[in-house]
Design a protein around this motif. Sequence first.
Motif, short mmCIF file in Angstrom:
data_model
loop_
_atom_site.label_atom_id
_atom_site.label_comp_id
_atom_site.label_asym_id
_atom_site.label_seq_id
_atom_site.Cartn_x
_atom_site.Cartn_y
_atom_site.Cartn_z
N ALA A 98 -108.96 74.95 70.50
CA ALA A 98 -109.17 75.74 71.70
C ALA A 98 -109.54 77.18 71.38
O ALA A 98 -110.30 77.80 72.10
N TYR A 106 -110.25 70.16 72.75
CA TYR A 106 -108.86 70.58 72.91
C TYR A 106 -108.10 70.67 71.60
O TYR A 106 -106.97 71.12 71.58
N CYS A 159 -106.51 66.19 76.60
CA CYS A 159 -105.63 67.08 75.85
C CYS A 159 -104.17 66.65 75.85
O CYS A 159 -103.45 66.82 74.86
N GLY A 195 -113.38 65.41 74.77
CA GLY A 195 -113.45 66.50 75.73
C GLY A 195 -114.74 67.29 75.59
O GLY A 195 -115.30 67.78 76.58
N LEU A 235 -101.31 74.38 72.87
CA LEU A 235 -102.57 73.63 72.78
C LEU A 235 -103.72 74.34 73.48
O LEU A 235 -104.81 74.45 72.95
N THR A 236 -103.48 74.82 74.67
CA THR A 236 -104.55 75.47 75.44
C THR A 236 -104.18 76.94 75.57
O THR A 236 -103.45 77.34 76.46
N ASP A 269 -110.89 76.17 77.09
CA ASP A 269 -109.77 75.66 76.27
C ASP A 269 -109.80 74.16 76.17
O ASP A 269 -109.44 73.57 75.16
N ARG A 270 -110.15 73.53 77.30
CA ARG A 270 -109.97 72.09 77.39
C ARG A 270 -111.20 71.31 76.97
O ARG A 270 -111.24 70.09 77.11
#
Lengths: 157, 176, 382
Positions: free
Chosen positions: C87, C84, B46, C378, C166-167, C80-81
Motif C-alpha cells: 500500500a 493491498y 485485502c 486488487g 495493511l492500508t 491503498d486498496r
Amino acid sequence: MTSAELLAAVQAKFPDVVEIPKTAGQVRGDELYLAVAPAKIAEVCRFIRLDPSLSFDFLSFLTSIDWKTHFEVVYYFVSTLHHHKLVFKVKVDDRINPEIPSVTPIWPAADWQEREVFDLMGIRFSGHYNMRRILLPDDWEGFPLRKDYVAKPDRYD
Amino acid sequence: MGILLDKGPLYVEHLPGGSIFLTAADSFINWARKSSIWPLTFGLACCAIEMMASYASKYDFDRFGVIPRPTPRQADLMIIAGTVTKKMAPRIELLYHQMPEPRFVISMGSCSNSGGPYFDAYSVCKGVDKVIPVDVYVPGCPPRPEALQQGVLTLQRKIQAYSMLAAAKRKAEPVA
Amino acid sequence: MNDLTAPNKAAEILPQKPPETGMFISLGPQHPSTHGVLRVAITADGEMVTSAQPDIGYLHRATEKLAEKRTYPQIIVLTDRLDYLAAMTNNWAYCLAVEKMMSTPIPERADYLRIIVGELQRIASHCVFLGTYGIDIGAYTPFLVAFGRERERILDLFEEICGARLTYNYIRIGGVMADAPDGWEAKVRDFVKEMWGHLKEYDTLLTYNPIFMDRTKNIGTMTSEMAIAWGVTGPNLRATGFKADVRKDDAYSLYPKMQFDIPVGKQGDCWERYWVRVQEMRESLKMIDQALDQIKPGETMAKLPKYFRVPAGEGYGHLEAPRGDLGFYIISDGTPSPYRMHIRPPSFINLQALQQLLKGWKVADVIAILGSIDIVLGEVDR
C-alpha cells in the motif's frame, strides 16, 4: 533524441501528425505530445516501432478519456534502447459506434488494455482478435466510465 | 469440562473403571461443533491478507480448532473476506450451497458488511448479506487478526446457544 | 542484450481461438492458491496445456470511476486498496503524480521517510510472495517464517509510525502523514540487522532446496524480447536478463543518492523470478541503512493550503512498485476532484503474458508459473 528531433522524424514520414501545444496555465509533463488521426494510428505506430532511430518497443499504457463531445485515446511509449518517450492522443469523434484500429499486432502489451478500454468506455478496436468484455460480466449493459453513464440498480444494490 | 460446556447441565459419576458424564445433547453437540470450525479458504481482497495473518504464527487460529479447508464440501464456515462484486456474487452463492449443513458465514470487513469504501461503485454488492445469510459481522478495514478471532469466538457463543430441539419444534409448527 | 528492434513476431505469439479438442479445466475463482479471485480457463491435451485464458474482473471495484467523485486527498484511501500487499508504494505513486502537477517541493525528511517505508514495504511484499509461493509449491514452513514472523515485525514498525497494518494512508500529497516516533529509527536498524540473518535462512529453506529447484528451474521461461513486447515490468522483466528499474531509469525522490545494484537473472524461469526478488530484499536492506544514515530532523509535510487546488492539465507519475512499474495518469480540470484518473497496473499487464507463457507446460506447472508472476488481484481488477 530530443522532442524536436522526434517530431521531425515522425513528420518526415507522416506530415499530418501535429504536436499538441501546451495551452496557457495548463500543467503537463515534458514528453512530446502528438495528435494522430484515428485511421492512421496503426501505420504511425508500426513506423515508430520499427524505425531504428525511434525504436519505441515498450507500450507503457493505453487509456481513454471521455471529453463529453468526443473520446480521446492516449498511448504512452518508451524506447528501451534510446530512452526517450512519446505520447499519442487520438481523437475519436463518433460517440455512437467509436472504432479505431488496434495496435495489438505491433505490441501485444495492448491486448488487455484495449479490451479494458472497450469494456469501460465502449471504443472498439478493429483487428483485435478477441474484442470482448474483460472486467465486467459479459452481460453488462452500458459503458461505465462514460460521463453520461447511469448505473441500473439490480438485486445487489 | 465446565468451561467448555458453558454452563450447560452436567452430571458426573465416578465408577470403578471410568466415569459417566450426563449432559444435554444440545450442549454436547454444540461443544463439538464450535471447537472444530473448519473454514473455507476463501479470501477475496485485502481482508484475505489479514485472514492469512490470523492463520499464521503470530495470531495462530489453530488453537481454536480452526483449520482451513480448500473445498466447500468439507468446510463448516465461510469467511467472506473482501469486496463482493456483482460478477463474483453468483459464485459465492454456489459455494454457499455446496457447503453441507450446519454451515455458518462470517462477513469480514466493511466491504462485505455493507459495501465499505466502495459503496457507491457500480460493480460492487452493497454487502454480502444480499446474497447469502450472515451469522457474524466483523467491522474494520481491514479488521485486525484479533478482531477476526473475536468474530470466531462470537460465532462459537452463537453455536453454543443453538438448540436442535427448538429448531425441530419450529419446523414442526410453522409460524402462522 | 537482445536486439529488441527486430520486427515483432506478434502474429505468432498472440493467442488464437482456443482449440476445440482437449480437456477443459476451469481453475478458480475460488482455489487454494492464495492469489485471490482469478480464474484461468485451461485447455489441456492430457497433461500439456494447449491454451490458457485468464478470466479476471471478479474484484473490479470501479476505482477509476470513484476517483472522479472523490477529492484528491480522499483518493489516497482508494489507492491503498489497489495492490493491498504494497500500500505504501501505491500511495507514493499517486502522490508523485499529483505533486508533479502541483510542482510541490517535498521536505527532505519526508522524502527519506518515504524511501524507508517504501523499501520496508518492498521487503514485506516479497516476504508474502516467498511465503505464498512456498505454499503453492508445497512447502509450509517458509510461510510461517516469512509471513508470520518477518512481515509481522515490519507491520509492527508500520503500526508505530502510522497506526495501520495493511492500508496505511501514510504518504500524503506534500509529504508524509506523521513523523516517526522516538526510537523508531533504532528499531528499524535492529530489524535490518536481524533480517540479514533471516535471508540466509530462506536460502537454506527454499532457494536452494532441491525439491523447490526441481519444480521451478527451467519452468516457464520468458525471453526479454517477449517480456518487453508484452509490457512486463518489475522482477519478472529483470529475471529475463534485462536491466530495467524505474529507480534508476527515471529516478524519483532521493533515489539518486542511494547506492544499490539491480539484480538480474539469465533465462527468466520461475526460479530466477523468485531469486531476483530475494536479492531485491537484500538491496532494500542496504538502502534502508543508507537512508537512516542520511536522514536528519526536519519538516515532514510541505506547507499546502487546507483545500488545495490542483491546476488544470495532466500528469503521469510512476515508480518501481514491488510488482513492477506502477503509474498514475491524472487529468485535472481545476476542480477538487480529478476529471479522469487512470492507473497503469503492473499486475494486469504482467498477467496478460500468461496467455503465451503457459502454453506447452504441464498442468502442475501452471501453479508454479502463476505464482512466480506475483500478481495481486486488487491491482489487476482495480
